[in-house]
Design an enzyme around this catalytic site. Structure first.
Site, PDB file in Angstrom:
ATOM      1  N   LYS A   2      12.598 -38.112 -59.921  1.00  0.00           N
ATOM      2  CA  LYS A   2      11.716 -36.944 -59.941  1.00  0.00           C
ATOM      3  C   LYS A   2      10.956 -36.840 -58.619  1.00  0.00           C
ATOM      4  O   LYS A   2      10.547 -37.845 -58.034  1.00  0.00           O
ATOM      5  CB  LYS A   2      10.734 -37.073 -61.119  1.00  0.00           C
ATOM      6  CG  LYS A   2       9.859 -35.838 -61.345  1.00  0.00           C
ATOM      7  CD  LYS A   2       8.971 -36.028 -62.562  1.00  0.00           C
ATOM      8  CE  LYS A   2       8.081 -34.819 -62.807  1.00  0.00           C
ATOM      9  NZ  LYS A   2       7.222 -34.972 -63.999  1.00  0.00           N
ATOM     10  N   SER A  22       7.161 -31.085 -67.297  1.00  0.00           N
ATOM     11  CA  SER A  22       7.423 -30.816 -65.893  1.00  0.00           C
ATOM     12  C   SER A  22       8.689 -31.496 -65.359  1.00  0.00           C
ATOM     13  O   SER A  22       9.173 -31.158 -64.286  1.00  0.00           O
ATOM     14  CB  SER A  22       6.234 -31.292 -65.044  1.00  0.00           C
ATOM     15  OG  SER A  22       6.055 -32.698 -65.168  1.00  0.00           O
ATOM     16  N   SER A  63       5.512 -34.365 -70.574  1.00  0.00           N
ATOM     17  CA  SER A  63       6.465 -33.928 -69.552  1.00  0.00           C
ATOM     18  C   SER A  63       7.742 -34.747 -69.464  1.00  0.00           C
ATOM     19  O   SER A  63       8.623 -34.419 -68.682  1.00  0.00           O
ATOM     20  CB  SER A  63       5.788 -33.904 -68.179  1.00  0.00           C
ATOM     21  OG  SER A  63       4.905 -32.822 -68.076  1.00  0.00           O
TER      22      SER A  63
END
Length: 493
Positions: free
Chosen positions: A78, A156, A180
């Site tokens: 990420k 997210s 998330s």
């Protein structure tokens, strides 16, 4: 050998150790899948040269008998994790051009164990979002499709969930501040684990809300989550909130035996308007765990209804403080200045240009609730509510409950652009089942257990006792086996 990118970590580990495949072959399969998946917009910074170099080093290491479990395994990272000399923008324009001179604690541990970095993955800007629509890179797209719409992969960590579901990597790293990891996993038919706060170091991860953030694995099944968590976890003296406790062999905990375990069903999670499909899935989850020998009890978490309001005071307050460092002075984007502009104008123009609308909204909310006239009325009150939410969980676990079963999301994946356009609170409600876990600092895992009438994946969430991820993973592993979820998205990209 084809479809190597579709392997799980456990299966790839076995083939690597038996010499059936090499890390270079695995990595090349993933890189090829990434190159043909631009329509998903999941991988935003590709690192093929570095990946192949790491894979070659892993292959040499695999020739010894003491190679770690993750040696040679290709992973997606990420964009919130700082990776040395690789862009690390947190999905934001304000960090454009930032290439750290250091490695986050988590990624450093993974590289030390021989894992391979394929690239950086899309995400909501500064992890603020539930649909991956606030990213400077544009929307990430869910590989699941049932009509002509592009669906959200959740947020997210939307790039991470999309990459795992589409087999662009064997597993990925995510972060979870209010759901998330777990919500995107539920939207894409993957497994997402948010560990106990303090189990995994936060050093080198771009901060959103420091008392809530926690990194975790996003994988194709529960066993892989156990393998990856063990490699990520551990005490880090660079992180003052890191817990100095031993890291067990989480994979060894996956016995599949949950006879005698007590699973709680919180009555407060039966919210008005919950879709029939989600309610039916929850009931089916209860039945599956009962069939496996668990005892199911109703429990009460009375302060649950205050969780979302408390979260959306505490998280923006911490974000307001954390994001004050992005000013255009030392790194990242700096606005062009007019003649006569001073430092104040530089700050104002840089932050106005660099931050997106959702980040600005939360920074303003956070600054407001921390201001002198409102600190007690909002921030301190939210902190007290947070303590009550944690106490609710403590009391339930003190009654002998081993884990709590809830829905992971209030719906299946929705179309990009369909939610939150006029009212941001509509989007915030996606976190209704997940934020309590962050407020209480507990471990939680989303497991795919069914599909809606359109064929989109649905997940259930299990919440565990603090620092008992092994027990939680075993219950999740049992639920996974009982559910038998094997559906994959049909390739269209």
């Amino acid at each position: 050998m084809t479809d190597l990118n579709r392997l799980t970590i456990a299966a790839a580990r076995e083939k690597l150790r038996q010499g059936e495949v090499t890390s270079v072959q695995l990595t090349e399969a993933c890189l090829s899948a990434i190159d043909s998946a631009d329509a998903l917009n999941a991988v935003v910074h590709k690192t093929p040269e570095r990946a192949l170099k790491m894979a070659e080093a892993a292959d040499k290491r695999l020739q010894s008998e003491d190679a770690p479990a993750l040696c040679g395994i290709p992973l997606g990272i990420k964009d919130l994790f700082c990776t040395e000399h690789v862009p690390s923008q947190a999905g934001s324009r304000i960090l454009q051009g930032f290439r750290p001179e250091y490695e986050s604690a988590v990624t450093r541990q993974l590289w030390d164990s021989g894992a391979v970095m394929l690239g950086k993955l899309n995400m909501d800007e500064f992890a603020m979002g539930s649909s991956n629509e606030t990213s400077v890179y544009g929307n990430a797209v869910n590989p699941w499709k049932v009509d002509d719409r592009d669906l959200t992969p959740g947020g997210s960590s939307g790039g991470s969930s999309a990459a795992v579901a589409a087999d662009l990597c064997l597993a990925a790293l995510g972060t979870d501040t209010g759901g998330s990891i777990r919500q995107p996993a539920a939207f894409t038919g993957t497994v997402g684990l948010k560990p106990t706060y303090g189990r995994v170091s936060r050093w080198g991860i771009v901060a959103f809300a420091s008392s809530l953030d926690q990194a975790g694995p996003m994988t194709k099944d529960v066993r892989d989550a156990a393998i990856l968590l063990r490699a990520m976890a551990g005490h880090d003296p660079q992180d003052s909130t890191s817990a100095d406790i031993p890291v067990p062999d989480f994979e060894a905990a996956l016995t599949g035996d949950i006879k005698g375990k007590t699973i709680g069903l919180p009555r407060e999670y039966r919210i008005d308007g919950i879709p029939d499909e989600i309610d039916a899935l929850w009931a089916e989850g209860r039945r599956m765990l009962e069939d496996a020998g668990a005892k199911i009890v109703d429990v009460s978490l009375p302060h649950t209804k205050y969780a979302l309001p408390a979260y959306y005071v505490i998280a923006p307050a911490e974000a307001s403080s954390n994001l004050a460092r992005y000013d255009g002075v030392r790194f990242g984007h700096r606005a062009k200045l007019d003649q006569g502009d001073g430092i104040t104008e530089m700050y104002e123009k840089t932050r106005a240009e660099g931050f997106g609308a959702e980040v600005k909204r939360r920074v303003m909310v956070g600054t407001y609730v921390l201001s002198a006239g409102f600190y007690d009325a909002y921030y301190n009150r939210a902190r007290r509510v947070r303590a009550l939410i944690k106490r609710d969980f403590d009391e339930v676990f003190a009654q002998g409950v081993d884990a709590i079963l809830t829905p992971a999301t209030p719906s299946a994946a929705f179309g990009l652009g369909e939610m939150g356009g006029k009212d941001p609170v509509e989007m915030y409600l996606n976190d209704v089942f997940t934020v309590t876990v962050n407020l209480a600092g507990l471990p939680g895992i989303a497991v795919p257990t069914g599909q809606d009438r359109q064929g989109l994946p649905l997940g259930l969430q299990l919440i565990g006792r603090p620092f008992e991820e092994g027990d939680l993973l075993n219950i999740a592993h049992t639920l996974e086996r009982q559910a038998g979820f094997v559906a994959k998205p049909t390739r269209w990209w």
